[in-house]
Design a protein around this motif. Structure first.
Motif, PDB file in Angstrom:
ATOM      1  N   SER B 601      72.423  11.658  -7.939  1.00 20.68           N
ATOM      2  CA  SER B 601      72.393  10.241  -8.290  1.00 20.68           C
ATOM      3  C   SER B 601      71.502   9.469  -7.331  1.00 20.68           C
ATOM      4  N   ILE B 602      71.546   9.839  -6.044  1.00 26.07           N
ATOM      5  CA  ILE B 602      70.697   9.140  -5.079  1.00 26.07           C
ATOM      6  C   ILE B 602      69.237   9.257  -5.492  1.00 26.07           C
ATOM      7  N   LEU B 603      68.845  10.479  -5.860  1.00 27.78           N
ATOM      8  CA  LEU B 603      67.453  10.697  -6.256  1.00 27.78           C
ATOM      9  C   LEU B 603      67.126   9.875  -7.494  1.00 27.78           C
ATOM     10  N   TYR B 604      68.051   9.873  -8.442  1.00 38.12           N
ATOM     11  CA  TYR B 604      67.787   9.153  -9.687  1.00 38.12           C
ATOM     12  C   TYR B 604      67.631   7.663  -9.424  1.00 38.12           C
ATOM     13  N   VAL B 605      68.567   7.104  -8.630  1.00 39.54           N
ATOM     14  CA  VAL B 605      68.500   5.672  -8.341  1.00 39.54           C
ATOM     15  C   VAL B 605      67.199   5.348  -7.604  1.00 39.54           C
ATOM     16  N   ALA B 606      66.838   6.236  -6.678  1.00 36.14           N
ATOM     17  CA  ALA B 606      65.591   6.003  -5.945  1.00 36.14           C
ATOM     18  C   ALA B 606      64.416   5.972  -6.901  1.00 36.14           C
ATOM     19  N   THR B 607      64.411   6.864  -7.891  1.00 38.64           N
ATOM     20  CA  THR B 607      63.303   6.878  -8.853  1.00 38.64           C
ATOM     21  C   THR B 607      63.313   5.618  -9.697  1.00 38.64           C
ATOM     22  N   VAL B 608      64.518   5.170 -10.087  1.00 39.87           N
ATOM     23  CA  VAL B 608      64.598   3.939 -10.881  1.00 39.87           C
ATOM     24  C   VAL B 608      63.994   2.783 -10.101  1.00 39.87           C
ATOM     25  N   ILE B 609      64.378   2.684  -8.828  1.00 34.66           N
ATOM     26  CA  ILE B 609      63.877   1.564  -8.027  1.00 34.66           C
ATOM     27  C   ILE B 609      62.356   1.650  -7.890  1.00 34.66           C
ATOM     28  N   ARG B 610      61.873   2.858  -7.727  1.00 38.43           N
ATOM     29  CA  ARG B 610      60.433   3.035  -7.591  1.00 38.43           C
ATOM     30  C   ARG B 610      59.724   2.647  -8.890  1.00 38.43           C
ATOM     31  N   SER B 611      60.278   3.068 -10.036  1.00 42.21           N
ATOM     32  CA  SER B 611      59.663   2.706 -11.317  1.00 42.21           C
ATOM     33  C   SER B 611      59.727   1.201 -11.522  1.00 42.21           C
ATOM     34  N   LEU B 612      60.796   0.588 -11.025  1.00 41.95           N
ATOM     35  CA  LEU B 612      60.951  -0.857 -11.117  1.00 41.95           C
ATOM     36  C   LEU B 612      59.790  -1.550 -10.428  1.00 41.95           C
ATOM     37  N   GLY B 625      64.808   5.570 -18.975  1.00 46.34           N
ATOM     38  CA  GLY B 625      64.183   6.759 -19.555  1.00 46.34           C
ATOM     39  C   GLY B 625      62.967   7.189 -18.761  1.00 46.34           C
ATOM     40  N   ASP B 626      62.128   6.202 -18.402  1.00 42.32           N
ATOM     41  CA  ASP B 626      60.937   6.498 -17.601  1.00 42.32           C
ATOM     42  C   ASP B 626      61.331   7.187 -16.306  1.00 42.32           C
ATOM     43  N   ALA B 627      62.375   6.609 -15.687  1.00 44.66           N
ATOM     44  CA  ALA B 627      62.800   7.143 -14.398  1.00 44.66           C
ATOM     45  C   ALA B 627      63.246   8.591 -14.553  1.00 44.66           C
ATOM     46  N   TRP B 628      63.887   8.889 -15.682  1.00 46.28           N
ATOM     47  CA  TRP B 628      64.356  10.261 -15.886  1.00 46.28           C
ATOM     48  C   TRP B 628      63.172  11.227 -15.947  1.00 46.28           C
ATOM     49  N   SER B 629      62.134  10.807 -16.676  1.00 45.46           N
ATOM     50  CA  SER B 629      60.993  11.721 -16.762  1.00 45.46           C
ATOM     51  C   SER B 629      60.238  11.772 -15.432  1.00 45.46           C
ATOM     52  N   ASN B 630      60.263  10.631 -14.696  1.00 45.54           N
ATOM     53  CA  ASN B 630      59.600  10.649 -13.394  1.00 45.54           C
ATOM     54  C   ASN B 630      60.347  11.516 -12.395  1.00 45.54           C
ATOM     55  N   LEU B 631      61.664  11.634 -12.614  1.00 46.27           N
ATOM     56  CA  LEU B 631      62.504  12.317 -11.630  1.00 46.27           C
ATOM     57  C   LEU B 631      62.051  13.761 -11.420  1.00 46.27           C
ATOM     58  N   SER B 632      61.849  14.468 -12.535  1.00 49.97           N
ATOM     59  CA  SER B 632      61.488  15.870 -12.381  1.00 49.97           C
ATOM     60  C   SER B 632      60.133  15.982 -11.702  1.00 49.97           C
ATOM     61  N   HIS B 633      59.235  15.034 -12.029  1.00 52.14           N
ATOM     62  CA  HIS B 633      57.929  15.051 -11.380  1.00 52.14           C
ATOM     63  C   HIS B 633      58.070  14.768  -9.880  1.00 52.14           C
ATOM     64  N   GLY B 634      58.953  13.782  -9.569  1.00 58.89           N
ATOM     65  CA  GLY B 634      59.158  13.418  -8.172  1.00 58.89           C
ATOM     66  C   GLY B 634      59.723  14.571  -7.365  1.00 58.89           C
ATOM     67  N   VAL B 635      60.681  15.298  -7.965  1.00 59.48           N
ATOM     68  CA  VAL B 635      61.273  16.442  -7.273  1.00 59.48           C
ATOM     69  C   VAL B 635      60.197  17.473  -6.969  1.00 59.48           C
ATOM     70  N   LEU B 636      59.342  17.710  -7.953  1.00 58.56           N
ATOM     71  CA  LEU B 636      58.281  18.700  -7.755  1.00 58.56           C
ATOM     72  C   LEU B 636      57.327  18.241  -6.651  1.00 58.56           C
ATOM     73  N   LEU B 637      56.993  16.940  -6.656  1.00 60.88           N
ATOM     74  CA  LEU B 637      56.062  16.436  -5.637  1.00 60.88           C
ATOM     75  C   LEU B 637      56.647  16.603  -4.238  1.00 60.88           C
ATOM     76  N   THR B 638      57.952  16.300  -4.095  1.00 59.82           N
ATOM     77  CA  THR B 638      58.593  16.461  -2.791  1.00 59.82           C
ATOM     78  C   THR B 638      58.514  17.908  -2.332  1.00 59.82           C
TER      79      THR B 638
END
Lengths: 465, 673
Positions: B601-612, B625-638
């Motif tokens: 959840s922390i990761l997801y919320v962080a992605t939401v805030i970033r997309s915001l 929805g955007d944040a969800w698709s960004n999440l997997s990309h963000g995890v890979l980037l990390t």
């Protein structure tokens, strides 16, 4: 039977843990940590020394190599036999130490019960509750072996390939032979440990007291006789150490090795930061004060042997019964201490060694942490376990972080790291002070009963000053 | 040793702490969080100042001017960019730098992506750099001016403005006699990868994934670096970015220097697009909110652990570096590239004066404005207070544990030796009183009886206690975290033969692991006669977890205070609260809270805030929805950052945050008494 299975499990767990961790990249990291391998114990330096030796250059010429000549030959032989599988050697030494510890633990539990039987006539009324029981004492070997195989310090030292594991092995052997009552072997192992790292020479004192005490257990010996006896025993140990130096001389053909090993320990020329207190002090100092302060520091390291030996021999260390509301209520405080704490003295000395020696590392910590379960029966009397455990944990986590910030990131400085080194030393002192308090407090209870009342009927509180 | 050896006074403190621990914990948390945020208020922080006097900022008169036609150069670059969507003006720059008389080189490198991304293909890249040799000194030190090269297809703003400024500076600097440090002009390809390749090549570092070629020429030790991201002329204001890899910050003196010189030339500097509060307003509520907003934005950037610009990679090599980013507006942009050129000239003249490395001033700070700072001495106190609430709870639990351990002493069969650390010995002392009257002295025979007597250590209480009861939980948390850490490599090697997308493979793998960890307390539960129950010494586990957590937070605070603060704000209250409970409501409430702070959840919320922050379109649902698709990309980037640059974020999450959360999660499942 259950103990046997437990021991087997501990051995298996320890060996599997070490071998599997050797397959990760942790060992490389540990080998570079200053807390684990310093100038005296670094395996890389040993390899350098072996290479020099192979090329017919005396490794003691430069400022590179600080192992002793005999150990150089041993390591050279082993590294040629095992070459790239050198980590098996270190695991093997740990297994040997485990075997020694198991045997020592057994002897020690026998010794504890024996001591209790010998002293029972001095015990007060109503102390049944703190009398040692057989099935508690029987757990000591298991506890020691488990600690040896699973405590993070021992594991890290083994993974870092610190050559101090050999020295630790000899210290464990010393304890074992001492408890078995084998004078010659005990002196031999002390000599070997001293030959390698000098400070274990202090162990001669408790060993001498122990053997002296054993020989004259029944009859009350005169004080002067006792001291002479101790002196003779220690002479055996000193003689053996000198013998080892002599052998080294014949091996090397010169005395140059002495400056690179013992001289290196005493003179502290290497000021690479470590968990001790020497480096910080001596980097800050003007050169012409150096000899004086080196003497002060080194004397400090050895000095505690004297008062501790005296106190733990005839007079009880705890000393003070400061009472809570009124003072001096125990007017007739009987001094019951007989000369029977040499093993405890040896343990205290091992701990002090690791605090005050010139190049301390986690290897020295591993020794006294491993031996800590010997005093399982004292734990209930210790009062600072929570604080001390946390101090150890904090130091273990913080020291690599602060090292990183200082050396790599450049954002912190030497003071940050030294603060942790200082905390670590303090934690060790707290631990040993607390253990001593607990030990003596238990003895006091055995001799005075569990219940202490003041004259006015209030509960007394016993304080160590 | 005062408190350590005087049992009386300590007893008092321990009693107080354990009695009022709940109130104390709450108070510590609230006070700490409020105090920390209050640090952004002007009276509580300090004005920045120069510690390093050698910098002498702005003392010299600036003489910079473009000796070529800027607009024609801009047209040339644009032509160059138009030729191909992926083309970067590398060769053009090389040519121009050569023409200016600078010794210029190219550096080739290849990138090997980890985790089977691109099926192990090698990606080539090329950097351009030139060295202006110092005339007045021994050329053992250098400063770097760098500009990232971006193609037309890049999602980020263009940087050709920076290239023009760099070329102008090359032509101007080369004529000046006063340089006592070499100046390296560097243009890097492929954002951080190119920069890392150049730095690795410069310092002879070899890594498995970025393989730099040997540099054809090099200079001395690099003292400082300035990175320019300037899209075009018509500059409205500048942003200064300083957050580096793993939250490392450059020396505050360098930040001050850049800010001071920008202000001197009338160029407005902002932090994360937020202007400073004017002195008049600073102490009003609006002023506070504005500076608190700036500080939180800065902390957010630092907490992410990834560099906010190319400067962030220099820090690892002990080089102080910042990025100056220009924000352009076609209509309202008042400043031309000349002004930026003069600012950079001033910065380099100051750096030229440096006699030693940056070592004074601060390395640990938070900025509520460009000219105000909060030093480590100020922010560590409230942070420590927040962590204190964990420690207080741990102490209270510990006291309870040791009190429980000495309770069975009333029964004479049980030896005291088994008791845990006795902070209160009064219990043992009083219970002996009854015996003393009736008992008699021991002799050898009675002693023997006692010694041989079978003591029943295991009390009849069926409540399990001791280390052994929590060992399975601790061990399985460790195994889970090892799985989490080694998972990606395993999954990616599996994903490729199955023709699966690596990104999806890893992401779904993590989801699977997370689901498994949600179930894990159920799996460990021991089957008793009727039903499965999870029963263990939760007080011990919680005390240990709290200590582990405070250690983790404190260790982290030394490196990345922002991340530590955010984690502390989330974790401390929940970890203090969680306990086994009989009431359904409290049980489910705890589980809900724990789910909210789970790593996922922390990761997801962080992605939401970033997309915001990125864009505000598509409504709130679209955002999620955007944040969800960004999440997997963000995890890979990390993950990729970990291999390329040595980012610690992933290791931190898998070895500290995740096991910590797991043990809290299992506590909420424990059977209550």
């Amino acid at each position: 039977m259950a103990t046997g299975i437990g021991l087997g499990l501990c051995f298996a767990a320890g060996i599997i843990l070490r071998l599997s961790l050797f397959r990760t990249n942790l060992p490389d990291w540990f080998a570079e940590r200053v807390e684990i391998s310093n100038a005296l114990t670094s395996w890389q330096k040993t390899l350098d020394g072996i290479a020099l030796q192979d090329n017919d250059i005396s490794p003691y010429r430069g400022d590179l190599f600080h192992e002793t000549p005999i150990m150089l030959r041993v390591f050279s032989f082993v590294s040629k036999v095992l070459s790239s599988k050198m980590h098996y050697f270190f695991v093997f030494i740990d297994i040997l130490s485990g075997l020694v510890l198991a045997s020592m633990g057994k002897e020690f539990s026998r010794y504890l019960l024996q001591k209790q039987v010998n002293n029972v006539k001095n015990y007060a009324v109503g102390v049944e509750k703190i009398i040692l029981r057989k099935d508690h004492v029987d757990l000591i070997p298991l506890a020691i072996v488990a600690t040896h195989f699973l405590n993070p310090y021992s594991v890290a030292v083994c993974l870092g390939k610190s050559t101090a594991v050999i020295n630790n092995f000899f210290i464990f052997l010393t304890f074992m032979f001492m408890l078995k009552g084998n004078l010659l072997m005990c002196m031999g192992t002390i000599a070997m440990a001293t030959y390698q790292s000098l400070y274990p020479v202090m162990l001669l004192v408790p060993a001498a007291i122990y053997f002296q005490h054993m020989s004259g257990q029944t009859k009350k010996t005169e004080s002067s006789q006792f001291i002479t006896g101790c002196g003779v025993t220690s002479m055996v140990g000193v003689g053996m150490t000198l013998g080892l130096y002599l052998i080294s001389y014949f091996l090397e053909g010169s005395m140059r090795f002495l400056g690179a090993t013992t001289g290196f320990i005493l003179g502290v020329p290497d000021l690479t930061p470590n968990l001790g207190v020497f480096w910080y002090f001596f980097t800050e100092m003007f050169e012409h004060f150096r000899p004086f302060f080196i003497c002060v520091f080194q004397i400090n390291a050895f000095l505690y042997t004297v008062p501790l030996a005296v106190k733990l021999r005839d007079h009880p260390v705890f000393l003070a019964y400061v009472l809570v509301t009124l003072m001096s209520i125990f007017k007739s405080c009987p001094l019951f201490f007989s000369r029977d704490h040499p093993v405890f003295l040896a343990y205290v000395l091992v701990t002090l060694m690791s605090i005050f020696k010139s190049y301390p590392s986690y290897a020295d910590v591993a020794v006294f942490i491993t031996l800590l379960p010997m005093w399982k029966h004292v734990f209930s009397y210790m009062r600072n376990t929570f604080v001390v455990t946390n101090m150890f944990l904090v130091c273990m986590v913080m020291s690599p972080i602060l090292w990183h910030l200082w050396i790599y990131a450049g954002s912190a400085n030497a003071n940050f790291y030294f603060a942790i080194a200082l905390t670590f030393s303090t934690a060790q002192i707290f631990l040993i002070a607390d253990l001593m308090f607990g030990y003596l407090r238990r003895e006091f209870d055995l001799h005075n009963g569990l219940k202490h009342k003041l004259d006015n009927g209030k509960d007394a509180q016993i304080v160590m000053e | 040793m005062g408190i350590l050896s005087n049992p009386k006074s300590r007893q008092l403190i321990v009693e107080k702490v354990s009695r009022y621990n709940n109130i104390l914990c709450g108070a510590c948390y609230v006070v700490g969080v409020i105090w920390f945020m209050a640090l952004a208020y002007k009276p509580f922080n300090a004005k920045t100042y120069f510690s390093e006097n050698a910098l002498l900022p702005g003392v010299v008169e600036s003489g910079f001017f473009f000796d070529f036609d800027v607009s024609s150069y801009i047209t040339e670059v644009k032509e160059e960019l138009k030729r191909d969507k992926r083309n970067v003006p590398r060769d053009w720059l090389y040519q121009k730098m050569r023409e200016a008389g600078l010794e210029t080189y190219k550096q080739n490198y290849t990138i090997h992506y980890p985790l089977h991304i691109l099926q192990g293909q090698l990606v080539p890249g090329q950097n351009v750099y030139g060295i202006l040799r110092a005339r007045r000194a021994s050329r053992v030190e250098a400063v770097v001016l760098s500009v990232p090269l971006r193609s037309k297809s890049s999602e980020l703003p263009q940087t050709y403005g920076g290239l023009i400024v760099m070329l102008g500076l090359v032509r101007y600097f080369i004529r000046q006699p006063y340089w006592s440090k070499d100046i390296i002009f560097l243009a890097t390809d492929r954002e951080e990868l190119g920069m890392q390749a150049w730095l690795d090549g410069y310092h002879h570092v070899h890594s498995q994934y970025i393989r730099p070629d040997e540099l054809p020429a090099r200079s001395g030790q690099i003292q400082a670096a300035l990175n320019l991201e300037i899209p075009d002329s018509n500059i409205q204001f500048m942003n200064i970015k300083m957050e580096g890899l793993n939250g490392q910050l450059p020396n505050l003196d360098l930040v001050n220097l850049v800010v001071r010189l920008c202000n001197r030339h009338g160029l407005q500097v902002k932090l994360h697009n937020k202007a400073d509060v004017s002195d008049m307003e600073a102490e009003t509520p609006q002023g506070y909110l504005q500076s608190a907003g700036t500080m939180v934005r800065m902390m957010w950037a630092q907490a992410s652990g990834s560099p906010s610009g190319n400067h962030g990679l220099f820090h690892r090599y002990h080089i102080e570096a910042v990025t100056l980013e220009a924000v352009c507006k076609k209509k309202t942009g008042r400043f031309s590239l000349d002004t930026v050129g003069r600012v950079v000239e001033g910065i380099f003249r100051s750096l030229n004066n440096l006699l030693e490395r940056f070592h004074q001033s601060f390395f640990f700070y938070l900025l509520p404005g460009t000219e105000r700072y909060v030093s480590i001495g100020l922010y560590m106190i409230p942070f420590a207070i927040i962590c204190c609430s964990c420690l207080i709870k741990a102490i209270a639990l510990w006291v309870k544990l040791s009190a429980d351990a000495s309770k069975p002493d009333t029964d004479t069969d049980i030896a005291v030796g088994e008791g845990k650390a006795g902070s209160d010995k009064n219990v043992t002392e009083t219970t002996a009183a009854t015996q003393e009257k009736t008992g008699k002295k021991l002799d050898t025979k009675s002693l023997h009886d006692i010694v041989e007597e079978d003591t029943d250590i295991d009390d009849h209480d069926d409540r399990p206690s001791g280390v052994l009861s929590i060992l399975p939980l601790v061990l399985s948390s460790v195994i889970m975290s090892v799985l989490c850490y080694t998972g990606p490599e395993l999954l990616s090697s599996v994903a490729v033969p199955f023709k699966m997308n690596v990104e999806d493979g890893i992401f779904y793998g993590f989801i699977a692991l997370f689901t498994a960890s949600l179930m894990f307390p159920k799996m460990i539960a021991r089957r008793t006669s009727e039903e499965k129950r999870l029963n263990f010494d939760w007080r011990l586990l919680k005390a240990l977890t709290l200590i582990f957590q405070s250690l983790m937070l404190f260790g982290l605070a030394l490196m990345n205070i922002s991340l530590a603060y955010f984690l502390a704000v989330l974790f401390v209250p929940v970890s203090v609260l969680v306990h086994p409970s009989k009431s359904r409501v409290s049980q489910w409430g705890q589980k809900l809270l724990l789910l909210l702070i789970s790593p996922f959840s922390i990761l997801y919320v962080a992605t939401v805030i970033r997309s915001l922050g990125d864009k505000n379109e598509g409504g709130s649902l679209g955002l999620l929805g955007d944040a969800w698709s960004n999440l997997s990309h963000g995890v890979l980037l990390t993950l990729v950052d970990r291999y390329f640059f040595g980012n610690w974020l992933f290791a931190l999450f898998s070895f500290a945050v995740f096991p910590n959360w797991l043990s809290l999660w299992s506590i909420s499942f424990c059977e209550s008494e």
